[in-house]
Write a protein that holds these residues in place. Structure first.
Motif, PDB file in Angstrom:
ATOM      1  N   SER A   1       0.817  -1.231   0.000  1.00  0.00           N
ATOM      2  CA  SER A   1       0.000   0.000   0.000  1.00  0.00           C
ATOM      3  C   SER A   1       0.840   1.267   0.000  1.00  0.00           C
ATOM      4  N   LEU A   2       2.135   1.150   0.306  1.00  0.00           N
ATOM      5  CA  LEU A   2       2.978   2.354   0.416  1.00  0.00           C
ATOM      6  C   LEU A   2       2.886   3.217  -0.834  1.00  0.00           C
ATOM      7  N   ILE A   3       2.895   2.535  -1.977  1.00  0.00           N
ATOM      8  CA  ILE A   3       2.962   3.217  -3.275  1.00  0.00           C
ATOM      9  C   ILE A   3       1.668   3.991  -3.608  1.00  0.00           C
ATOM     10  N   GLU A   4       0.596   3.693  -2.862  1.00  0.00           N
ATOM     11  CA  GLU A   4      -0.649   4.457  -3.056  1.00  0.00           C
ATOM     12  C   GLU A   4      -0.527   5.869  -2.472  1.00  0.00           C
TER      13      GLU A   4
ATOM     14  N   ALA B   1       8.773  -7.966  -9.244  1.00  0.00           N
ATOM     15  CA  ALA B   1       7.435  -7.822  -9.852  1.00  0.00           C
ATOM     16  C   ALA B   1       6.852  -6.451  -9.499  1.00  0.00           C
ATOM     17  N   PHE B   2       7.066  -6.050  -8.263  1.00  0.00           N
ATOM     18  CA  PHE B   2       6.601  -4.731  -7.805  1.00  0.00           C
ATOM     19  C   PHE B   2       7.244  -3.618  -8.651  1.00  0.00           C
ATOM     20  N   CYS B   3       8.564  -3.760  -8.895  1.00  0.00           N
ATOM     21  CA  CYS B   3       9.267  -2.742  -9.696  1.00  0.00           C
ATOM     22  C   CYS B   3       8.764  -2.741 -11.138  1.00  0.00           C
TER      23      CYS B   3
ATOM     24  N   GLY C   1       2.879   6.621  -6.716  1.00  0.00           N
ATOM     25  CA  GLY C   1       2.685   5.491  -7.624  1.00  0.00           C
ATOM     26  C   GLY C   1       3.859   5.077  -8.482  1.00  0.00           C
ATOM     27  N   ARG C   2       5.039   5.689  -8.328  1.00  0.00           N
ATOM     28  CA  ARG C   2       6.172   5.322  -9.178  1.00  0.00           C
ATOM     29  C   ARG C   2       7.410   4.993  -8.350  1.00  0.00           C
ATOM     30  N   VAL C   3       8.238   4.102  -8.909  1.00  0.00           N
ATOM     31  CA  VAL C   3       9.515   3.750  -8.282  1.00  0.00           C
ATOM     32  C   VAL C   3      10.630   4.210  -9.203  1.00  0.00           C
ATOM     33  N   TRP C   4      11.674   4.804  -8.629  1.00  0.00           N
ATOM     34  CA  TRP C   4      12.813   5.252  -9.430  1.00  0.00           C
ATOM     35  C   TRP C   4      14.107   4.957  -8.675  1.00  0.00           C
TER      36      TRP C   4
END
Ligand code: ATP
Ligand code: MG
Length: 221
Positions: A131-134, A156-158, A175-178
């Motif tokens: 839920s963190l990415i929300e 998979a999350f990335c 909502g994004r990972v960098w």
């Protein structure tokens, strides 16, 4: 008013960096400054935890860790300290903190959670981690000695959330990972605690006022 000025200067987004800061050191601080400069976020908040969830209880008090963070950032205008985890007490779950900050800043402001690679590799063990990415973006910064060897759950999350460019972290609230490579500084709090314990010098690994505080209060002996 400050927010308005920052917006005019083209700055947006609030970056946060949680940690035990036991004690804060130049690895934390240089990371914070490089992130701020590279992305022009309006501020970066350091959030000392009350009680770390994934490591033992610190040997110094939350107030002392907070004092050291304050001393370290006093001369830097866009570095802030956020004491909500210390005020909340109990185990410091990041998901609670993100929900709380999101409620404060509203739904539209980009919120960027900065994590060192060592912390990110264990993300799937965190409470309610999916839920963190929300609530925020996740900006993973390099840390000497830690390679991005992701377990399948995390890779998979990335795949789902990885941004195509860092700019995406400023265009949406969450909502994004960098991943970002910063100046490598192989400094850790545990190394500093060990040096103090052995009566060896900790000079230049952390700001001088923090070093003096450790000496005055005889911490980590
Ligand atoms: P300890 O040695 O007690 O584990 P630490 O040095 O890892 O402490 P923390 O307070 O646990 O410090 O770290 C807070 C955050 O800062 C984490 O996301 C961590 O990955 C990041 N971080 C700490 N030191 C560095 C460093 N030298 N370079 C990049 N990131 C760092
Ligand atoms: Mg650590």
């Amino acid at each position: 008013m400050t927010i308005k000025i920052d917006k005019v200067a083209g700055k947006s987004g609030i970056a946060i960096m949680g940690g035990t800061f036991d004690p804060i050191h130049n690895g934390h601080l240089r990371t914070a400054v490089e992130v701020l400069e590279r992305y022009q976020y309006s501020e970066l908040r350091l959030i000392p935890c009350f009680q770390p969830v994934h490591k033992g209880r610190p040997g110094v008090t939350p107030q002392q860790r907070l004092d050291m963070v304050r001393l370290a950032i006093s001369s830097h205008k866009n570095l802030k300290v956020d004491c909500r985890e210390i005020k909340r007490e109990g185990p410091s779950y990041s998901i609670d903190t993100l929900r709380d900050i999101r409620a404060d800043i509203g739904p539209d402001e980009p919120l960027i959670m900065v994590l060192g690679m060592d912390s990110f590799l264990y993300l799937s063990t965190w409470h309610d981690w999916q839920s963190l990415i929300e609530y925020a973006h996740i900006l993973v910064v390099s840390r000497p000695g830690w390679e991005p060897d992701l377990i399948s759950e995390l890779s998979a999350f990335c795949e789902n959330y990885r941004a195509f460019s860092s700019h995406e972290l400023q265009c949406a609230p969450s909502g994004r990972v960098w991943f970002e490579t910063l100046t490598p500084l192989d400094i850790s709090s545990s190394m500093i605690r060990a040096l103090v314990h052995k009566h060896e010098s900790i000079a230049y690994l952390l700001p001088e006022p923090v070093q003096r505080y450790i000496e005055q209060h005889q911490l980590y002996r």
